[in-house]
Design a protein around this motif. Structure first.
Motif, PDB file in Angstrom:
ATOM      1  N   CYS A   1     -61.537  29.205  68.512  1.00 32.17           N
ATOM      2  CA  CYS A   1     -61.398  28.473  67.251  1.00 32.17           C
ATOM      3  C   CYS A   1     -60.215  27.511  67.308  1.00 32.17           C
ATOM      4  O   CYS A   1     -60.323  26.357  66.891  1.00 32.17           O
ATOM      5  CB  CYS A   1     -61.223  29.448  66.092  1.00 32.17           C
ATOM      6  SG  CYS A   1     -62.652  30.514  65.766  1.00 32.17           S
ATOM      7  N   ARG A   2     -59.091  27.988  67.819  1.00 31.03           N
ATOM      8  CA  ARG A   2     -57.912  27.134  67.907  1.00 31.03           C
ATOM      9  C   ARG A   2     -58.151  25.961  68.844  1.00 31.03           C
ATOM     10  O   ARG A   2     -57.805  24.809  68.525  1.00 31.03           O
ATOM     11  CB  ARG A   2     -56.726  27.955  68.398  1.00 31.03           C
ATOM     12  CG  ARG A   2     -55.440  27.143  68.548  1.00 31.03           C
ATOM     13  CD  ARG A   2     -54.314  27.982  69.120  1.00 31.03           C
ATOM     14  NE  ARG A   2     -54.679  28.539  70.425  1.00 31.03           N
ATOM     15  CZ  ARG A   2     -53.924  29.395  71.106  1.00 31.03           C
ATOM     16  NH1 ARG A   2     -52.772  29.808  70.601  1.00 31.03           N
ATOM     17  NH2 ARG A   2     -54.315  29.852  72.280  1.00 31.03           N
ATOM     18  N   GLU A   3     -58.758  26.223  70.001  1.00 28.95           N
ATOM     19  CA  GLU A   3     -58.971  25.163  70.985  1.00 28.95           C
ATOM     20  C   GLU A   3     -59.943  24.098  70.479  1.00 28.95           C
ATOM     21  O   GLU A   3     -59.855  22.930  70.879  1.00 28.95           O
ATOM     22  CB  GLU A   3     -59.464  25.779  72.293  1.00 28.95           C
ATOM     23  CG  GLU A   3     -58.377  26.589  73.004  1.00 28.95           C
ATOM     24  CD  GLU A   3     -58.931  27.558  74.037  1.00 28.95           C
ATOM     25  OE1 GLU A   3     -60.169  27.532  74.283  1.00 28.95           O
ATOM     26  OE2 GLU A   3     -58.146  28.351  74.579  1.00 28.95           O
ATOM     27  N   LYS A   4     -60.866  24.485  69.600  1.00 30.67           N
ATOM     28  CA  LYS A   4     -61.790  23.511  69.027  1.00 30.67           C
ATOM     29  C   LYS A   4     -61.171  22.738  67.865  1.00 30.67           C
ATOM     30  O   LYS A   4     -61.785  21.806  67.349  1.00 30.67           O
ATOM     31  CB  LYS A   4     -63.072  24.207  68.573  1.00 30.67           C
ATOM     32  CG  LYS A   4     -63.936  24.694  69.727  1.00 30.67           C
ATOM     33  CD  LYS A   4     -65.231  25.334  69.230  1.00 30.67           C
ATOM     34  CE  LYS A   4     -66.121  25.760  70.393  1.00 30.67           C
ATOM     35  NZ  LYS A   4     -67.407  26.362  69.932  1.00 30.67           N
ATOM     36  N   GLY A   5     -59.974  23.139  67.458  1.00 24.48           N
ATOM     37  CA  GLY A   5     -59.266  22.395  66.423  1.00 24.48           C
ATOM     38  C   GLY A   5     -59.436  22.903  65.007  1.00 24.48           C
ATOM     39  O   GLY A   5     -59.019  22.227  64.052  1.00 24.48           O
ATOM     40  N   PHE A   6     -60.026  24.081  64.827  1.00 24.92           N
ATOM     41  CA  PHE A   6     -60.207  24.626  63.482  1.00 24.92           C
ATOM     42  C   PHE A   6     -58.860  24.866  62.805  1.00 24.92           C
ATOM     43  O   PHE A   6     -57.850  25.121  63.465  1.00 24.92           O
ATOM     44  CB  PHE A   6     -60.993  25.937  63.543  1.00 24.92           C
ATOM     45  CG  PHE A   6     -62.470  25.775  63.767  1.00 24.92           C
ATOM     46  CD1 PHE A   6     -63.332  25.605  62.696  1.00 24.92           C
ATOM     47  CD2 PHE A   6     -63.007  25.820  65.044  1.00 24.92           C
ATOM     48  CE1 PHE A   6     -64.695  25.482  62.892  1.00 24.92           C
ATOM     49  CE2 PHE A   6     -64.376  25.694  65.261  1.00 24.92           C
ATOM     50  CZ  PHE A   6     -65.222  25.512  64.172  1.00 24.92           C
ATOM     51  N   ASP A   7     -58.886  24.859  61.480  1.00 28.41           N
ATOM     52  CA  ASP A   7     -57.691  25.107  60.682  1.00 28.41           C
ATOM     53  C   ASP A   7     -57.572  26.567  60.254  1.00 28.41           C
ATOM     54  O   ASP A   7     -56.476  27.024  59.903  1.00 28.41           O
ATOM     55  CB  ASP A   7     -57.721  24.246  59.418  1.00 28.41           C
ATOM     56  CG  ASP A   7     -57.830  22.768  59.735  1.00 28.41           C
ATOM     57  OD1 ASP A   7     -56.834  22.197  60.213  1.00 28.41           O
ATOM     58  OD2 ASP A   7     -58.924  22.197  59.525  1.00 28.41           O
ATOM     59  N   ALA A   8     -58.673  27.295  60.256  1.00 28.84           N
ATOM     60  CA  ALA A   8     -58.689  28.647  59.710  1.00 28.84           C
ATOM     61  C   ALA A   8     -59.866  29.411  60.301  1.00 28.84           C
ATOM     62  O   ALA A   8     -60.741  28.829  60.961  1.00 28.84           O
ATOM     63  CB  ALA A   8     -58.800  28.602  58.182  1.00 28.84           C
ATOM     64  N   VAL A   9     -59.884  30.718  60.042  1.00 25.96           N
ATOM     65  CA  VAL A   9     -61.000  31.554  60.469  1.00 25.96           C
ATOM     66  C   VAL A   9     -61.530  32.357  59.283  1.00 25.96           C
ATOM     67  O   VAL A   9     -60.777  32.744  58.392  1.00 25.96           O
ATOM     68  CB  VAL A   9     -60.619  32.524  61.614  1.00 25.96           C
ATOM     69  CG1 VAL A   9     -60.372  31.763  62.898  1.00 25.96           C
ATOM     70  CG2 VAL A   9     -59.402  33.352  61.246  1.00 25.96           C
ATOM     71  N   GLU A  10     -62.832  32.575  59.300  1.00 30.08           N
ATOM     72  CA  GLU A  10     -63.487  33.496  58.368  1.00 30.08           C
ATOM     73  C   GLU A  10     -64.005  34.683  59.174  1.00 30.08           C
ATOM     74  O   GLU A  10     -65.089  34.616  59.754  1.00 30.08           O
ATOM     75  CB  GLU A  10     -64.660  32.821  57.645  1.00 30.08           C
ATOM     76  CG  GLU A  10     -65.372  33.762  56.680  1.00 30.08           C
ATOM     77  CD  GLU A  10     -66.862  33.481  56.534  1.00 30.08           C
ATOM     78  OE1 GLU A  10     -67.614  34.441  56.265  1.00 30.08           O
ATOM     79  OE2 GLU A  10     -67.277  32.328  56.710  1.00 30.08           O
ATOM     80  N   PRO A  11     -63.252  35.773  59.261  1.00 31.06           N
ATOM     81  CA  PRO A  11     -63.728  36.947  60.000  1.00 31.06           C
ATOM     82  C   PRO A  11     -64.742  37.709  59.147  1.00 31.06           C
ATOM     83  O   PRO A  11     -64.414  38.166  58.041  1.00 31.06           O
ATOM     84  CB  PRO A  11     -62.461  37.776  60.232  1.00 31.06           C
ATOM     85  CG  PRO A  11     -61.316  36.952  59.715  1.00 31.06           C
ATOM     86  CD  PRO A  11     -61.906  35.987  58.732  1.00 31.06           C
ATOM     87  N   ASP A  12     -65.937  37.887  59.664  1.00 25.83           N
ATOM     88  CA  ASP A  12     -67.005  38.512  58.881  1.00 25.83           C
ATOM     89  C   ASP A  12     -67.114  40.004  59.173  1.00 25.83           C
ATOM     90  O   ASP A  12     -66.709  40.492  60.231  1.00 25.83           O
ATOM     91  CB  ASP A  12     -68.339  37.830  59.200  1.00 25.83           C
ATOM     92  CG  ASP A  12     -69.406  38.162  58.169  1.00 25.83           C
ATOM     93  OD1 ASP A  12     -69.057  38.640  57.071  1.00 25.83           O
ATOM     94  OD2 ASP A  12     -70.591  37.941  58.456  1.00 25.83           O
ATOM     95  N   LEU A  13     -67.701  40.713  58.210  1.00 23.76           N
ATOM     96  CA  LEU A  13     -68.000  42.142  58.303  1.00 23.76           C
ATOM     97  C   LEU A  13     -66.741  42.974  58.537  1.00 23.76           C
ATOM     98  O   LEU A  13     -66.622  43.721  59.505  1.00 23.76           O
ATOM     99  CB  LEU A  13     -69.057  42.401  59.380  1.00 23.76           C
ATOM    100  CG  LEU A  13     -70.434  41.789  59.093  1.00 23.76           C
ATOM    101  CD1 LEU A  13     -71.436  42.160  60.170  1.00 23.76           C
ATOM    102  CD2 LEU A  13     -70.966  42.190  57.726  1.00 23.76           C
ATOM    103  N   VAL A  14     -65.812  42.839  57.608  1.00 24.77           N
ATOM    104  CA  VAL A  14     -64.557  43.589  57.680  1.00 24.77           C
ATOM    105  C   VAL A  14     -64.524  44.708  56.637  1.00 24.77           C
ATOM    106  O   VAL A  14     -63.467  45.095  56.147  1.00 24.77           O
ATOM    107  CB  VAL A  14     -63.338  42.652  57.500  1.00 24.77           C
ATOM    108  CG1 VAL A  14     -63.220  41.701  58.672  1.00 24.77           C
ATOM    109  CG2 VAL A  14     -63.403  41.897  56.176  1.00 24.77           C
ATOM    110  N   GLU A  15     -65.706  45.264  56.336  1.00 22.67           N
ATOM    111  CA  GLU A  15     -65.785  46.397  55.410  1.00 22.67           C
ATOM    112  C   GLU A  15     -66.778  47.436  55.933  1.00 22.67           C
ATOM    113  O   GLU A  15     -67.521  48.047  55.177  1.00 22.67           O
ATOM    114  CB  GLU A  15     -66.163  45.922  54.003  1.00 22.67           C
ATOM    115  CG  GLU A  15     -67.412  45.065  53.948  1.00 22.67           C
ATOM    116  CD  GLU A  15     -67.723  44.551  52.546  1.00 22.67           C
ATOM    117  OE1 GLU A  15     -66.944  44.808  51.612  1.00 22.67           O
ATOM    118  OE2 GLU A  15     -68.777  43.913  52.389  1.00 22.67           O
TER     119      GLU A  15
END
Length: 269
Positions: free
Chosen positions: A142-156
């Motif tokens: 994600c960082r290398e592609k230049g994203f600003d943030a992450v949405e981590p899914d299925l954290v419950e």
């Protein structure tokens, strides 16, 4: 729709009480992580687009896009940046997906029951030493592609039938690890659903992503993020916009109606 099943209200209450009673410091906000770097902080009320179906279509005139981290490349992210958008990288951190290029990195021992989505199985989040380097590599992407943030899914997963005896404490440990991985890379990080643990996790995450809080009468539980000056990006699938937009505006949520496949179509508040 990525909820992966819903625990009963009684179970969620018990789990929440056990977390409050069992976490050190009474479940309060943890001290800041000294390894974290400054990250983007989305404020309440920002309009957004959430497209997880295929390559991003940049036609929505909104300041925030949330798109699949694997299916979009650095050029896609750069194009959105040139248009003045911030871009969130969707990554599944709670389930194995047989269609991802790193699928063979997951040992079979950490793969649990199917989660209801084709080709996906819950992960044993207690195995942090196994999962951490895999998630670090995903967030590096994600960082290398230049994203600003992450949405981590299925954290419950602790509230679902995963095939593992996961506890609320296990989920807190894992979710905080995920947040530290993101922030250490200069990425903002969102808490996806997991409403019972918001009081414990609001200090660890920079925004929230929620599905269907209006349908289940839960939107007020997201107010700790709004009160902290952090955006809540919210969607409904089955409730018409007129049925949830008034409350969303009152609460300060960034809400829209989407179809479950999360394509280009959107009906914002």
């Amino acid at each position: 729709m990525r909820r992966g099943g819903r625990a009963s209200a009684a179970l969620l209450t018990v789990l929440l009480l056990s977390v409050v009673a069992g976490c050190s410091g009474g479940g309060g906000t943890p001290a800041p992580d000294p390894s974290a770097t400054a990250v983007w902080q989305p404020r309440p009320g920002l309009a957004w687009q959430w497209q997880l179906d295929g390559k991003v279509d940049p036609s929505a005139d909104v300041p925030v896009y949330d798109i699949d981290g694997f299916e979009n490349d650095a050029a896609d992210v750069a194009r959105l940046h040139r248009a003045g958008r911030k871009v969130i990288c969707y990554v599944n951190v709670g389930a194995w997906e047989d269609y991802r290029p790193d699928r063979d990195a997951f040992p079979r021992a950490v793969l649990g029951k199917p989660n209801g989505w084709h080709g996906e199985r819950w992960l044993d989040i207690r195995e942090v030493s196994v999962l951490r380097p895999i998630m670090e590599r995903r967030f590096d992407m994600c960082r290398e592609k230049g994203f600003d943030a992450v949405e981590p899914d299925l954290v419950e997963g602790y509230g679902n039938e995963t095939g593992f005896p996961l506890t609320a404490r296990d989920q807190l440990v894992y979710n905080r690890m995920i947040a530290r991985i993101a922030r250490a890379r200069g990425l903002a990080v969102g808490l996806k659903n997991d409403l019972p643990q918001i009081p414990q996790l609001v200090g660890d995450f920079d925004f929230a992503v929620n599905e269907q809080c209006a349908e289940y009468g839960e939107c007020a539980r997201l107010t700790p993020f709004i009160e902290a000056g952090k955006a809540v990006f919210h969607v409904e699938y089955d409730v018409p916009a007129r049925g949830f937009c008034p409350e969303s505006r009152r609460l300060g949520l960034s809400s829209m109606l989407k179809r479950p496949e999360l394509g280009v179509w959107r009906d914002p508040c």
